[in-house]
Write a protein that holds these residues in place. Structure first.
Motif, short mmCIF file in Angstrom:
data_model
loop_
_atom_site.label_atom_id
_atom_site.label_comp_id
_atom_site.label_asym_id
_atom_site.label_seq_id
_atom_site.Cartn_x
_atom_site.Cartn_y
_atom_site.Cartn_z
N THR A 138 0.73 -1.19 -0.38
CA THR A 138 -0.36 0.01 0.46
C THR A 138 1.40 1.14 0.11
N ILE A 139 0.57 2.27 -1.03
CA ILE A 139 1.41 3.04 -0.93
C ILE A 139 0.46 4.91 -0.34
N ARG A 140 0.73 5.22 0.58
CA ARG A 140 0.21 6.02 1.43
C ARG A 140 -0.31 7.15 0.55
N GLU A 141 -0.73 8.15 0.57
CA GLU A 141 -1.15 9.16 -0.16
C GLU A 141 -1.04 9.37 -1.54
N LYS A 142 -0.83 7.98 -2.40
CA LYS A 142 -0.26 8.31 -3.83
C LYS A 142 -1.76 9.17 -4.72
N PHE A 143 -2.68 9.12 -3.98
CA PHE A 143 -3.19 10.30 -5.67
C PHE A 143 -4.62 11.07 -4.82
N THR A 144 -4.06 12.49 -5.77
CA THR A 144 -4.92 13.36 -4.83
C THR A 144 -6.23 13.11 -5.87
N THR A 145 -7.45 12.95 -5.23
CA THR A 145 -8.67 12.42 -5.93
C THR A 145 -9.71 13.18 -5.50
N TYR A 146 -10.84 12.22 -5.81
CA TYR A 146 -12.03 13.64 -5.17
C TYR A 146 -13.61 13.21 -5.04
N HIS A 147 -14.27 13.07 -3.64
CA HIS A 147 -15.37 13.02 -3.44
C HIS A 147 -16.17 12.86 -4.94
N ASP A 148 -17.21 11.12 -4.85
CA ASP A 148 -18.12 11.18 -5.86
C ASP A 148 -19.27 12.67 -5.60
N ASP A 149 -19.77 12.93 -4.29
CA ASP A 149 -20.23 14.31 -4.11
C ASP A 149 -20.00 15.13 -4.06
N LEU A 150 -19.03 15.13 -3.88
CA LEU A 150 -17.73 16.76 -3.79
C LEU A 150 -16.65 16.66 -4.54
N PRO A 151 -17.40 16.97 -5.79
CA PRO A 151 -16.38 16.78 -7.22
C PRO A 151 -15.20 17.90 -6.90
N SER A 152 -15.49 18.69 -6.64
CA SER A 152 -14.63 19.99 -7.12
C SER A 152 -13.46 19.73 -5.08
N VAL A 153 -13.88 18.81 -4.32
CA VAL A 153 -13.17 18.96 -2.78
C VAL A 153 -11.56 17.51 -3.11
N PRO A 154 -10.55 17.94 -2.87
CA PRO A 154 -9.72 17.10 -3.38
C PRO A 154 -9.51 16.91 -1.44
N TYR A 155 -9.25 15.42 -2.51
CA TYR A 155 -8.39 14.72 -0.80
C TYR A 155 -6.83 13.78 -1.33
N ILE A 156 -6.60 13.14 -0.59
CA ILE A 156 -5.55 12.43 -0.51
C ILE A 156 -6.23 10.86 0.12
N GLU A 157 -5.66 10.19 -0.75
CA GLU A 157 -5.91 8.76 -1.18
C GLU A 157 -4.66 7.54 -1.36
N ASP A 158 -5.21 6.43 -0.65
CA ASP A 158 -3.88 5.35 -0.70
C ASP A 158 -4.15 4.62 -1.77
N GLY A 159 -2.86 4.01 -2.34
CA GLY A 159 -2.83 2.99 -3.46
C GLY A 159 -2.78 1.95 -3.19
N LEU A 160 -3.34 0.95 -3.99
CA LEU A 160 -2.35 -0.58 -3.62
C LEU A 160 -1.21 -0.97 -4.56
N VAL A 161 -0.18 -1.50 -4.54
CA VAL A 161 0.60 -2.09 -5.68
C VAL A 161 0.14 -3.02 -6.18
N PHE A 162 -0.71 -3.39 -7.34
CA PHE A 162 -0.74 -5.17 -7.04
C PHE A 162 0.40 -5.27 -8.32
N ARG A 163 0.50 -6.80 -8.29
CA ARG A 163 1.91 -7.24 -8.53
C ARG A 163 1.61 -8.71 -10.42
N PHE A 164 2.01 -8.98 -11.13
CA PHE A 164 1.78 -9.86 -11.92
C PHE A 164 3.31 -10.05 -11.75
N LYS A 165 3.31 -11.84 -11.70
CA LYS A 165 4.50 -12.53 -11.92
C LYS A 165 4.36 -13.10 -12.66
N LYS A 166 5.34 -14.07 -13.11
CA LYS A 166 5.36 -15.09 -14.02
C LYS A 166 5.29 -16.59 -13.26
#
Length: 166
Positions: A138-166
Motif C-alpha cells: 500500500t502506498i500512502r497518499e498516492k493519489f489526489t482524488t475527489y469525493h463523488d458527491d463533492l467533485p471540487s474538493v480534493p483529498y489524498i487517497e492511498d494506492g494499492l500496488v498490484f503485481r503480476f509475476k510469471k
C-alpha cells in the motif's frame, strides 16, 4: 509490431498493437477523459511516451481504438501507468485481452509487472486480481482524488500496488 489476438468469449475480433504515431494519442486521451476524473490529455501522454523506456499499446475493434495501455520499463520490472477501455466497450473482454497480451510479452523479459490502483477503485482491484495480479504493497497518499458527491474538493487517497509475476 502487430499483437493480433482474438478470444472466443468475445464476439468481435479485438487486435492489440503498439502505438505507431502520436496522432493516435488524441483518441487515447478521449478514452482516458471518459475513464478518469484526473485524465491525461494528449500533451501529457506525449510527455510520457517521449521517455525512451515508455510504450503504449491500443486495442482495436474494426480499426477503431477502443482501449489502451501505457507502461514503462524499470531496471527489473515494468510499471503500467495508465489503462482504460472506452465505456461503450467495457465488460466485453477488451481489458482482459490487453492485459493478457502485454503480460505474456513483458513477463518473458522482466521479473514482474506492477500497477498502482486507487484504494477506492474496487472494480479495478477485482479486475487485476482476476488477471493474476496480487496486492504487494500500500502506498500512502498516492493519489489526489475527489469525493463523488463533492467533485471540487480534493483529498489524498492511498494506492494499492498490484503485481503480476510469471
Amino acid at each position: 509490431m502487430d499483437l493480433d489476438v482474438s478470444e472466443e468469449s468475445v464476439q468481435h475480433k479485438i487486435q492489440v498493437r503498439y502505438v505507431d504515431n502520436f496522432q493516435e494519442l488524441e483518441k487515447i486521451s478521449q478514452i482516458d477523459s471518459l475513464s478518469f476524473y484526473n485524465h491525461c490529455n494528449k500533451k501529457n501522454l506525449e510527455n510520457i511516451l517521449r521517455y525512451k523506456r515508455a510504450f503504449a499499446a491500443v486495442a482495436l475493434e474494426q480499426d477503431e481504438i477502443i482501449g489502451f495501455i501505457v507502461y514503462y520499463a524499470e531496471k527489473n520490472h515494468y510499471v503500467i501507468v495508465r489503462m482504460a477501455v472506452h465505456p461503450d466497450h467495457r465488460l466485453k473482454g477488451c481489458g482482459k485481452i490487453l492485459i493478457e497480451k502485454i503480460c505474456s510479452k513483458l513477463s518473458l523479459l522482466k521479473k514482474h509487472i506492477d500497477i498502482v490502483v486507487k484504494e477506492s477503485n474496487v472494480g479495478a482491484q477485482l479486475f487485476f486480481k482476476s488477471m493474476n495480479f496480487n496486492v504487494v504493497e500500500t502506498i500512502r497518499e498516492k493519489f489526489t482524488t475527489y469525493h463523488d458527491d463533492l467533485p471540487s474538493v480534493p483529498y489524498i487517497e492511498d494506492g494499492l500496488v498490484f503485481r503480476f509475476k510469471k
